[in-house]
Design a protein around this motif. Sequence first.
Motif, PDB file in Angstrom:
ATOM      1  N   THR A  97     -11.413  -0.360   1.890  1.00 55.68           N
ATOM      2  CA  THR A  97     -10.564   0.565   2.637  1.00 55.68           C
ATOM      3  C   THR A  97     -10.831   0.486   4.127  1.00 55.68           C
ATOM      4  O   THR A  97      -9.906   0.376   4.943  1.00 55.68           O
ATOM      5  CB  THR A  97     -10.795   2.001   2.129  1.00 55.68           C
ATOM      6  N   LEU A  98     -12.102   0.509   4.510  1.00 56.79           N
ATOM      7  CA  LEU A  98     -12.448   0.429   5.932  1.00 56.79           C
ATOM      8  C   LEU A  98     -12.114  -0.942   6.505  1.00 56.79           C
ATOM      9  O   LEU A  98     -11.744  -1.050   7.685  1.00 56.79           O
ATOM     10  CB  LEU A  98     -13.927   0.729   6.123  1.00 56.79           C
ATOM     11  N   LEU A  99     -12.226  -1.996   5.694  1.00 57.79           N
ATOM     12  CA  LEU A  99     -11.881  -3.332   6.168  1.00 57.79           C
ATOM     13  C   LEU A  99     -10.404  -3.410   6.518  1.00 57.79           C
ATOM     14  O   LEU A  99     -10.037  -3.920   7.596  1.00 57.79           O
ATOM     15  CB  LEU A  99     -12.223  -4.370   5.100  1.00 57.79           C
ATOM     16  N   ILE A 100      -9.551  -2.906   5.645  1.00 62.04           N
ATOM     17  CA  ILE A 100      -8.117  -2.938   5.916  1.00 62.04           C
ATOM     18  C   ILE A 100      -7.778  -2.072   7.119  1.00 62.04           C
ATOM     19  O   ILE A 100      -7.023  -2.485   8.015  1.00 62.04           O
ATOM     20  CB  ILE A 100      -7.331  -2.479   4.673  1.00 62.04           C
ATOM     21  N   VAL A 101      -8.339  -0.855   7.177  1.00 63.85           N
ATOM     22  CA  VAL A 101      -8.088   0.037   8.311  1.00 63.85           C
ATOM     23  C   VAL A 101      -8.549  -0.611   9.609  1.00 63.85           C
ATOM     24  O   VAL A 101      -7.843  -0.581  10.627  1.00 63.85           O
ATOM     25  CB  VAL A 101      -8.778   1.393   8.091  1.00 63.85           C
ATOM     26  N   GLY A 102      -9.738  -1.211   9.587  1.00 66.34           N
ATOM     27  CA  GLY A 102     -10.254  -1.845  10.796  1.00 66.34           C
ATOM     28  C   GLY A 102      -9.408  -3.015  11.254  1.00 66.34           C
ATOM     29  O   GLY A 102      -9.116  -3.150  12.447  1.00 66.34           O
ATOM     30  N   LEU A 103      -9.004  -3.872  10.307  1.00 65.39           N
ATOM     31  CA  LEU A 103      -8.178  -5.014  10.675  1.00 65.39           C
ATOM     32  C   LEU A 103      -6.849  -4.576  11.279  1.00 65.39           C
ATOM     33  O   LEU A 103      -6.368  -5.168  12.256  1.00 65.39           O
ATOM     34  CB  LEU A 103      -7.923  -5.890   9.433  1.00 65.39           C
ATOM     35  N   ALA A 152       6.263 -12.348   1.423  1.00 65.96           N
ATOM     36  CA  ALA A 152       6.428 -13.677   2.012  1.00 65.96           C
ATOM     37  C   ALA A 152       5.087 -14.368   2.245  1.00 65.96           C
ATOM     38  O   ALA A 152       4.970 -15.587   2.068  1.00 65.96           O
ATOM     39  CB  ALA A 152       7.191 -13.568   3.326  1.00 65.96           C
ATOM     40  N   LEU A 153       4.068 -13.596   2.620  1.00 63.87           N
ATOM     41  CA  LEU A 153       2.765 -14.177   2.919  1.00 63.87           C
ATOM     42  C   LEU A 153       1.924 -14.415   1.680  1.00 63.87           C
ATOM     43  O   LEU A 153       1.059 -15.284   1.673  1.00 63.87           O
ATOM     44  CB  LEU A 153       1.995 -13.264   3.888  1.00 63.87           C
ATOM     45  N   GLY A 154       2.159 -13.618   0.632  1.00 62.33           N
ATOM     46  CA  GLY A 154       1.366 -13.712  -0.575  1.00 62.33           C
ATOM     47  C   GLY A 154       0.377 -12.563  -0.675  1.00 62.33           C
ATOM     48  O   GLY A 154      -0.022 -11.985   0.336  1.00 62.33           O
ATOM     49  N   PRO A 155      -0.044 -12.197  -1.897  1.00 63.83           N
ATOM     50  CA  PRO A 155      -0.982 -11.079  -2.074  1.00 63.83           C
ATOM     51  C   PRO A 155      -2.363 -11.404  -1.534  1.00 63.83           C
ATOM     52  O   PRO A 155      -2.753 -12.568  -1.427  1.00 63.83           O
ATOM     53  CB  PRO A 155      -0.994 -10.879  -3.592  1.00 63.83           C
ATOM     54  N   GLY A 156      -3.101 -10.337  -1.194  1.00 62.18           N
ATOM     55  CA  GLY A 156      -4.458 -10.500  -0.682  1.00 62.18           C
ATOM     56  C   GLY A 156      -4.750  -9.468   0.386  1.00 62.18           C
ATOM     57  O   GLY A 156      -3.830  -8.883   0.985  1.00 62.18           O
ATOM     58  N   ILE A 157      -6.030  -9.240   0.650  1.00 64.63           N
ATOM     59  CA  ILE A 157      -6.431  -8.207   1.611  1.00 64.63           C
ATOM     60  C   ILE A 157      -5.993  -8.572   3.023  1.00 64.63           C
ATOM     61  O   ILE A 157      -5.395  -7.755   3.735  1.00 64.63           O
ATOM     62  CB  ILE A 157      -7.958  -8.000   1.561  1.00 64.63           C
ATOM     63  N   LEU A 162      -2.335  -7.867   7.595  1.00 64.06           N
ATOM     64  CA  LEU A 162      -1.413  -8.456   8.564  1.00 64.06           C
ATOM     65  C   LEU A 162      -0.017  -7.861   8.416  1.00 64.06           C
ATOM     66  O   LEU A 162       0.648  -7.570   9.430  1.00 64.06           O
ATOM     67  CB  LEU A 162      -1.360  -9.973   8.374  1.00 64.06           C
ATOM     68  N   ALA A 163       0.421  -7.651   7.180  1.00 66.24           N
ATOM     69  CA  ALA A 163       1.739  -7.062   6.957  1.00 66.24           C
ATOM     70  C   ALA A 163       1.799  -5.633   7.485  1.00 66.24           C
ATOM     71  O   ALA A 163       2.790  -5.221   8.104  1.00 66.24           O
ATOM     72  CB  ALA A 163       2.072  -7.086   5.462  1.00 66.24           C
ATOM     73  N   ILE A 164       0.732  -4.867   7.263  1.00 65.73           N
ATOM     74  CA  ILE A 164       0.705  -3.488   7.779  1.00 65.73           C
ATOM     75  C   ILE A 164       0.664  -3.491   9.300  1.00 65.73           C
ATOM     76  O   ILE A 164       1.280  -2.641   9.956  1.00 65.73           O
ATOM     77  CB  ILE A 164      -0.487  -2.720   7.185  1.00 65.73           C
ATOM     78  N   LEU A 238       0.247  -6.285  -4.743  1.00 60.77           N
ATOM     79  CA  LEU A 238       0.404  -7.138  -3.568  1.00 60.77           C
ATOM     80  C   LEU A 238      -0.725  -6.984  -2.560  1.00 60.77           C
ATOM     81  O   LEU A 238      -0.704  -7.614  -1.508  1.00 60.77           O
ATOM     82  CB  LEU A 238       1.749  -6.846  -2.882  1.00 60.77           C
ATOM     83  N   GLY A 239      -1.699  -6.132  -2.870  1.00 62.34           N
ATOM     84  CA  GLY A 239      -2.838  -5.939  -1.980  1.00 62.34           C
ATOM     85  C   GLY A 239      -4.050  -6.704  -2.484  1.00 62.34           C
ATOM     86  O   GLY A 239      -3.960  -7.879  -2.834  1.00 62.34           O
ATOM     87  N   ALA A 240      -5.196  -6.021  -2.515  1.00 57.90           N
ATOM     88  CA  ALA A 240      -6.413  -6.642  -3.037  1.00 57.90           C
ATOM     89  C   ALA A 240      -6.223  -6.999  -4.506  1.00 57.90           C
ATOM     90  O   ALA A 240      -5.654  -6.235  -5.280  1.00 57.90           O
ATOM     91  CB  ALA A 240      -7.590  -5.687  -2.869  1.00 57.90           C
TER      92      ALA A 240
END
Length: 298
Positions: A97-103, A152-157, A162-164, A238-240
């Motif tokens: 969660t913090l990784l996604i928020v930070g990115l 379009a980019l594919g699933p993954g963290i 990047l999509a968000i 489509l996420g982690a």
Amino acid sequence: MSDTTLPAPRNALRAAQLKELRGFAKRFARNPLGMVGLFIVLLLLFCAAFAPWIATHDPYLPTLTARLSAPSAEYWFGADELGRDIYSRLVYGSRLTLLIVGLVIVSSAPIGLLIGVVSGTVGGWVDAVFMRITDVFLAVPKLLLALAFVAALGPGIVNAALAITLTAWPPYARLARAEALIVRNSDYVAAIRLAGGSEFRIIVFHVIPMCLSSVIVRMTFDMAGIILTAAGLGFIGLGAQPPLPEWGAMISTGRKFIFDQWWVATIPGAAIFIVSLGFNLLGDALRDLLDPHLRQRN
């Protein structure tokens, strides 16, 4: 003699900054809801930092004999459909969660701030082009736009972050532009221009610092939305990706057992709710303290 007198202004400035920081901390401490939000955020950071030490089980190791176990002394929050400890998966999921928020925050906020400040300060056709691009992104719902990009980019963290990011920067641009429109017409900016200051210097050293407080408050509020969007992407796959303990994906796998083994989906959902509430409460407190109009009123 000059060597002994030069540090004095620096010491005075440092003392003034420390006094202002102490005053900010005292005002923040008088806000009980803000303290609750700060506690929740600090608890999230603590869980992410010390996950290997506070987790009671391996979050990835299945134990089929404990499949769908109810909350107990061994499994504090119960076990999922593969017998994995839900509490341990929540603790390790806080890192994701913090990784996604930070990115998202470290990429979307600077992009939006830079676009908004340049647009509001320079004006003219630059302002028109930047704001029309911003309007295009704002016209589409965030989750729908994020779904399109991650599909379009594919699933993954990383792809989810990047999509968000591509959907999160326009509000920062709008906010920074509004602040820049006010600052660029101020007397001290006009004096800097008369003294020969370039637009680059005005933007970097005078306009951006004036926009930072509003952007920081907006960042705090956006963290809750980022968590919800990331959980939504994880919920639909489509996420982690499995077996990563992402909270949205945990709700998705647990929804099949919601009526009989309610804890499998309910507890990750409660974690998302509590963390989102904590960021919102913290954002409210920071807005009350950093907004000059509210400070004058108080």
